[in-house]
Design a protein around this motif. Structure first.
Motif, PDB file in Angstrom:
ATOM      1  N   LEU A  15      50.591  70.767 -44.325  1.00  0.00           N
ATOM      2  CA  LEU A  15      49.492  71.275 -43.042  1.00  0.00           C
ATOM      3  C   LEU A  15      49.647  70.375 -42.160  1.00  0.00           C
ATOM      4  O   LEU A  15      51.228  69.568 -42.150  1.00  0.00           O
ATOM      5  CB  LEU A  15      47.856  70.133 -43.453  1.00  0.00           C
ATOM      6  CG  LEU A  15      47.571  69.570 -43.122  1.00  0.00           C
ATOM      7  CD1 LEU A  15      46.771  71.046 -42.830  1.00  0.00           C
ATOM      8  CD2 LEU A  15      46.610  68.177 -43.570  1.00  0.00           C
ATOM      9  N   GLN A  16      49.756  71.539 -40.310  1.00  0.00           N
ATOM     10  CA  GLN A  16      50.401  70.713 -38.715  1.00  0.00           C
ATOM     11  C   GLN A  16      48.897  70.253 -38.475  1.00  0.00           C
ATOM     12  O   GLN A  16      47.983  71.124 -38.702  1.00  0.00           O
ATOM     13  CB  GLN A  16      51.021  71.798 -38.748  1.00  0.00           C
ATOM     14  CG  GLN A  16      51.835  71.928 -39.322  1.00  0.00           C
ATOM     15  CD  GLN A  16      53.569  73.562 -38.253  1.00  0.00           C
ATOM     16  OE1 GLN A  16      52.588  73.812 -37.549  1.00  0.00           O
ATOM     17  NE2 GLN A  16      54.202  73.008 -38.509  1.00  0.00           N
ATOM     18  N   LEU A  17      48.624  69.909 -37.980  1.00  0.00           N
ATOM     19  CA  LEU A  17      47.589  68.804 -37.640  1.00  0.00           C
ATOM     20  C   LEU A  17      48.549  68.325 -35.754  1.00  0.00           C
ATOM     21  O   LEU A  17      49.072  67.702 -35.342  1.00  0.00           O
ATOM     22  CB  LEU A  17      47.442  67.637 -37.539  1.00  0.00           C
ATOM     23  CG  LEU A  17      46.712  67.107 -39.361  1.00  0.00           C
ATOM     24  CD1 LEU A  17      47.506  67.014 -39.982  1.00  0.00           C
ATOM     25  CD2 LEU A  17      45.395  66.908 -39.409  1.00  0.00           C
ATOM     26  N   TRP A  18      47.283  68.784 -35.553  1.00  0.00           N
ATOM     27  CA  TRP A  18      47.698  68.379 -33.648  1.00  0.00           C
ATOM     28  C   TRP A  18      46.152  68.191 -32.884  1.00  0.00           C
ATOM     29  O   TRP A  18      45.314  68.428 -33.710  1.00  0.00           O
ATOM     30  CB  TRP A  18      47.944  69.385 -32.646  1.00  0.00           C
ATOM     31  CG  TRP A  18      47.395  70.688 -33.113  1.00  0.00           C
ATOM     32  CD1 TRP A  18      46.449  71.651 -31.683  1.00  0.00           C
ATOM     33  CD2 TRP A  18      47.263  71.664 -34.033  1.00  0.00           C
ATOM     34  NE1 TRP A  18      46.313  72.601 -32.159  1.00  0.00           N
ATOM     35  CE2 TRP A  18      46.284  72.996 -33.317  1.00  0.00           C
ATOM     36  CE3 TRP A  18      47.798  72.191 -35.206  1.00  0.00           C
ATOM     37  CZ2 TRP A  18      45.892  73.912 -34.399  1.00  0.00           C
ATOM     38  CZ3 TRP A  18      47.913  72.895 -36.033  1.00  0.00           C
ATOM     39  CH2 TRP A  18      46.810  74.029 -35.715  1.00  0.00           C
ATOM     40  N   PRO A  19      46.489  67.449 -31.539  1.00  0.00           N
ATOM     41  CA  PRO A  19      44.875  67.278 -31.100  1.00  0.00           C
ATOM     42  C   PRO A  19      44.427  68.400 -29.755  1.00  0.00           C
ATOM     43  O   PRO A  19      45.444  68.842 -29.909  1.00  0.00           O
ATOM     44  CB  PRO A  19      45.551  66.306 -29.896  1.00  0.00           C
ATOM     45  CG  PRO A  19      47.101  65.631 -30.460  1.00  0.00           C
ATOM     46  CD  PRO A  19      47.953  66.742 -30.797  1.00  0.00           C
ATOM     47  N   HIS A  20      43.174  68.515 -30.008  1.00  0.00           N
ATOM     48  CA  HIS A  20      42.728  69.214 -29.305  1.00  0.00           C
ATOM     49  C   HIS A  20      43.158  69.402 -27.411  1.00  0.00           C
ATOM     50  O   HIS A  20      42.539  67.981 -27.348  1.00  0.00           O
ATOM     51  CB  HIS A  20      41.286  69.603 -29.522  1.00  0.00           C
ATOM     52  CG  HIS A  20      40.361  70.256 -28.982  1.00  0.00           C
ATOM     53  ND1 HIS A  20      40.910  71.166 -29.312  1.00  0.00           N
ATOM     54  CD2 HIS A  20      39.922  70.059 -28.053  1.00  0.00           C
ATOM     55  CE1 HIS A  20      39.398  72.793 -28.526  1.00  0.00           C
ATOM     56  NE2 HIS A  20      38.904  71.408 -27.990  1.00  0.00           N
ATOM     57  N   ASN A  21      42.861  70.259 -27.516  1.00  0.00           N
ATOM     58  CA  ASN A  21      43.082  70.823 -25.867  1.00  0.00           C
ATOM     59  C   ASN A  21      42.278  71.331 -25.171  1.00  0.00           C
ATOM     60  O   ASN A  21      42.339  72.869 -25.259  1.00  0.00           O
ATOM     61  CB  ASN A  21      44.650  70.743 -25.085  1.00  0.00           C
ATOM     62  CG  ASN A  21      45.552  69.438 -25.508  1.00  0.00           C
ATOM     63  OD1 ASN A  21      45.530  68.710 -25.341  1.00  0.00           O
ATOM     64  ND2 ASN A  21      46.970  70.327 -25.797  1.00  0.00           N
ATOM     65  N   SER A  22      41.241  70.447 -24.330  1.00  0.00           N
ATOM     66  CA  SER A  22      39.946  71.667 -24.303  1.00  0.00           C
ATOM     67  C   SER A  22      40.336  72.968 -22.741  1.00  0.00           C
ATOM     68  O   SER A  22      40.072  73.904 -22.569  1.00  0.00           O
ATOM     69  CB  SER A  22      39.253  70.683 -24.027  1.00  0.00           C
ATOM     70  OG  SER A  22      39.197  69.724 -22.810  1.00  0.00           O
ATOM     71  N   LEU A  23      41.654  71.901 -22.435  1.00  0.00           N
ATOM     72  CA  LEU A  23      41.582  73.349 -20.894  1.00  0.00           C
ATOM     73  C   LEU A  23      42.999  73.702 -21.147  1.00  0.00           C
ATOM     74  O   LEU A  23      44.329  72.871 -21.090  1.00  0.00           O
ATOM     75  CB  LEU A  23      41.827  72.095 -19.805  1.00  0.00           C
ATOM     76  CG  LEU A  23      42.155  72.354 -18.392  1.00  0.00           C
ATOM     77  CD1 LEU A  23      40.625  73.534 -17.740  1.00  0.00           C
ATOM     78  CD2 LEU A  23      41.811  71.969 -16.960  1.00  0.00           C
ATOM     79  N   PRO A  24      43.405  75.109 -21.175  1.00  0.00           N
ATOM     80  CA  PRO A  24      44.852  75.321 -21.889  1.00  0.00           C
ATOM     81  C   PRO A  24      45.256  75.452 -19.811  1.00  0.00           C
ATOM     82  O   PRO A  24      44.951  75.413 -19.050  1.00  0.00           O
ATOM     83  CB  PRO A  24      43.718  77.175 -21.574  1.00  0.00           C
ATOM     84  CG  PRO A  24      43.090  76.668 -21.146  1.00  0.00           C
ATOM     85  CD  PRO A  24      42.257  75.982 -21.325  1.00  0.00           C
ATOM     86  N   PRO A  25      46.766  76.002 -20.035  1.00  0.00           N
ATOM     87  CA  PRO A  25      47.325  75.410 -18.714  1.00  0.00           C
ATOM     88  C   PRO A  25      47.212  76.318 -17.699  1.00  0.00           C
ATOM     89  O   PRO A  25      46.853  76.053 -16.510  1.00  0.00           O
ATOM     90  CB  PRO A  25      48.729  76.053 -19.845  1.00  0.00           C
ATOM     91  CG  PRO A  25      48.786  75.543 -21.224  1.00  0.00           C
ATOM     92  CD  PRO A  25      47.463  76.159 -21.439  1.00  0.00           C
ATOM     93  N   ARG A  26      46.544  77.796 -18.563  1.00  0.00           N
ATOM     94  CA  ARG A  26      46.172  78.861 -17.416  1.00  0.00           C
ATOM     95  C   ARG A  26      44.894  78.287 -16.712  1.00  0.00           C
ATOM     96  O   ARG A  26      44.912  77.990 -15.179  1.00  0.00           O
ATOM     97  CB  ARG A  26      45.947  79.659 -17.856  1.00  0.00           C
ATOM     98  CG  ARG A  26      45.384  80.748 -16.658  1.00  0.00           C
ATOM     99  CD  ARG A  26      45.169  82.077 -17.180  1.00  0.00           C
ATOM    100  NE  ARG A  26      44.928  82.873 -16.316  1.00  0.00           N
ATOM    101  CZ  ARG A  26      44.285  83.930 -16.570  1.00  0.00           C
ATOM    102  NH1 ARG A  26      43.615  83.966 -17.793  1.00  0.00           N
ATOM    103  NH2 ARG A  26      43.830  84.966 -15.237  1.00  0.00           N
ATOM    104  N   GLY A  27      44.022  76.980 -16.981  1.00  0.00           N
ATOM    105  CA  GLY A  27      43.259  76.533 -16.882  1.00  0.00           C
ATOM    106  C   GLY A  27      43.141  75.181 -16.297  1.00  0.00           C
ATOM    107  O   GLY A  27      42.455  74.586 -14.714  1.00  0.00           O
ATOM    108  N   LEU A  28      44.242  74.648 -16.012  1.00  0.00           N
ATOM    109  CA  LEU A  28      44.835  73.296 -15.846  1.00  0.00           C
ATOM    110  C   LEU A  28      45.356  74.206 -13.635  1.00  0.00           C
ATOM    111  O   LEU A  28      44.902  73.423 -12.780  1.00  0.00           O
ATOM    112  CB  LEU A  28      45.764  73.539 -16.170  1.00  0.00           C
ATOM    113  CG  LEU A  28      46.632  72.016 -15.299  1.00  0.00           C
ATOM    114  CD1 LEU A  28      45.740  70.033 -15.758  1.00  0.00           C
ATOM    115  CD2 LEU A  28      48.167  71.676 -15.738  1.00  0.00           C
TER     116      LEU A  28
END
Length: 159
Positions: A15-28
């Motif tokens: 099982l792999q868990l990671w924090p949610h990023n609502s803004l992708p790098p392109r959106g940034l």
């Protein structure tokens, strides 16, 4: 959901868990560019005057601050938790944003999954207990995601 199960071989689940990023790098990049463009619109009225050079550093400082803050947010969310379950052992590793790696290992038979609805750092706090230690898992997930994760972990440890 910001986690997924994989089965590398028949006797092992991961099982792999990671924090949610609502803004992708392109959106940034688009957001910072749009911020810069919108802050430059008022400068059109002072184009060609000395006042432009007085205001420009502050606008560049504001855009740089937005870029730095969003980039810092990305760096702080570079967390990866990996839970590996095989026939006899359960192993949880956590890679922090600074590259430090923490590990917990326990005999799977003695490991227990617990949910603390209240009293933890977050609501519905999920922990793994065994080998004399209790470790958190998925504290960065939303409350609904932690509840779903708890049920999935219960099922995975019962196998």
């Amino acid at each position: 959901m910001p986690y997924h199960w994989t089965d590398p071989d028949p006797d092992r689940r991961q099982l792999q868990l990671w924090p949610h990023n609502s803004l992708p790098p392109r959106g940034l990049a688009i957001f910072v560019l749009a911020t810069f463009a919108l802050l430059m619109v008022p400068l059109l009225s002072v184009l060609g005057s000395v006042l432009l050079w007085g205001l420009l550093p502050f606008i560049l400082l504001a855009v740089g601050g937005v870029w730095y803050a969003l980039g810092r947010s990305y760096r702080d969310r570079r967390i990866l938790e990996t839970l590996t379950l095989d026939e006899t052992m359960a192993r949880l590793t956590r890679r922090n944003p600074d590259g430090q790696e923490l590990a917990w290992e326990c005999n799977r038979y003695w490991a227990t999954v617990e949910m603390h609805p209240h009293g933890g750092p977050v609501e519905h706090y999920v922990t793994l207990k065994g080998a004399g230690r209790e470790v958190e898992i998925g504290a960065f997930l939303s409350e609904e995601e932690r509840e779903a994760l708890y049920l999935e972990l219960l099922a995975a440890f019962r196998r």
